[in-house]
Motif scaffolding. Structure first.
Motif: not given
Ligand code: ARG
Length: 252
Positions: A148-160, A130-138
């Motif tokens: 699976n990160v794509r499925k997190v509701p409201g997740v911010g920018d996903i950098k691959t 839930a803390d990943l909402a609005g956060k950027s994730v690598a």
């Protein structure tokens, strides 16, 4: 124009109708061709010219059990299953989680370990899904972490990133708020960074397996029986303990 198109079609047909080496053919040749990435510690790592890691040692042990020499190939993670379907090697061992989508393209062995995808961040950073909402994730591209990160509701920018180690570096340099990767890799990262980052929640669980070309059942049978033997005669436990201080085989 038409001719060129025909030639292309013929090539494509040739490529897809090529046969993977059967167990008998591999056995006769005396050498098995295995592919991995070599950039996914502690599972498969290329150190200088030497391949090491849990999966490298395990695959070597399986080949020994089968009476074969090993010819290793390293490929970017995203290319591994494509090369398998082009018959460039006999099997892949590179921490592939068994997913319905991948199972359409290749055949998986019995799992050689069980794990999951976990969050790692600075101690003040996101620790729960839930803390990943609005956060950027690598995350590494082409992985179950991305899926699976794509499925997190409201997740911010996903950098691959092409390599998982580069995704980790993005976290360490503060370019992202979190990294999602393998839970065992995460444990090693936290240790190596001496508390600068912390492991958070497990986002999902997965079973990891070797992949053979679709339909190569004769090879699959031998791989499964060699894996079975290694798990019953202490070889597997010894290798696993050496890397993780525990036995990471799947248990249900
Ligand atoms: N377990 C994850 C997956 O199934 C990541 C595998 C990454 N492997 C590697 N050699 N980089 O997608």
């Amino acid at each position: 124009m038409k001719k060129a198109m025909l030639a292309l079609t013929a090539l494509a047909l040739l490529a897809t109708s090529a046969q993977a080496r059967t167990w008998d053919e591999i056995k006769k040749s005396g050498t098995i061709k295995i592919a991995t990435e070599g950039a996914f510690p502690p599972f498969n790592v290329l150190e200088g010219k030497k391949l090491t890691g849990f999966e490298v040692d395990l695959a070597e042990a399986l080949a020994k059990e089968l009476g074969l020499k090993v010819d290793w190939t390293t490929q970017p993670f995203d290319n591994l299953l494509i090369g398998l379907n082009q018959d460039r090697y006999d099997f892949v061992i590179a921490s592939h989680g068994i997913t319905p989508q991948r199972a359409k393209a290749v055949d998986f062995s019995n799992p050689h370990y069980c794990t999951g995808g976990a969050i790692v961040a600075k101690p003040s950073g996101p620790m729960m899904a839930a803390d990943l909402a609005g956060k950027s994730v690598a995350v590494q591209v082409g992985t179950t972490y991305l899926e699976n990160v794509r499925k997190v509701p409201g997740v911010g920018d996903i950098k691959t990133f092409p390599k998982d180690t580069d995704a980790q570096a993005a976290l360490m340099s503060g370019r992202v708020d979190a990294w999602v990767g393998d839970k065992f890799t995460g444990i090693d990262l936290v240790k190596a960074q001496k508390g600068k980052v912390k492991q958070g929640a497990l986002l999902f669980k997965e079973s990891i397996a070797m992949a053979v070309k679709k339909g190569n059942s004769s090879l699959l049978k031998e791989l499964n029986s060699a894996l079975d033997k290694s798990q019953n005669n202490g070889t597997y436990a010894k290798i696993s303990n050496g890397y993780f201080g525990e036995d990471i085989r799947c248990r249900n």
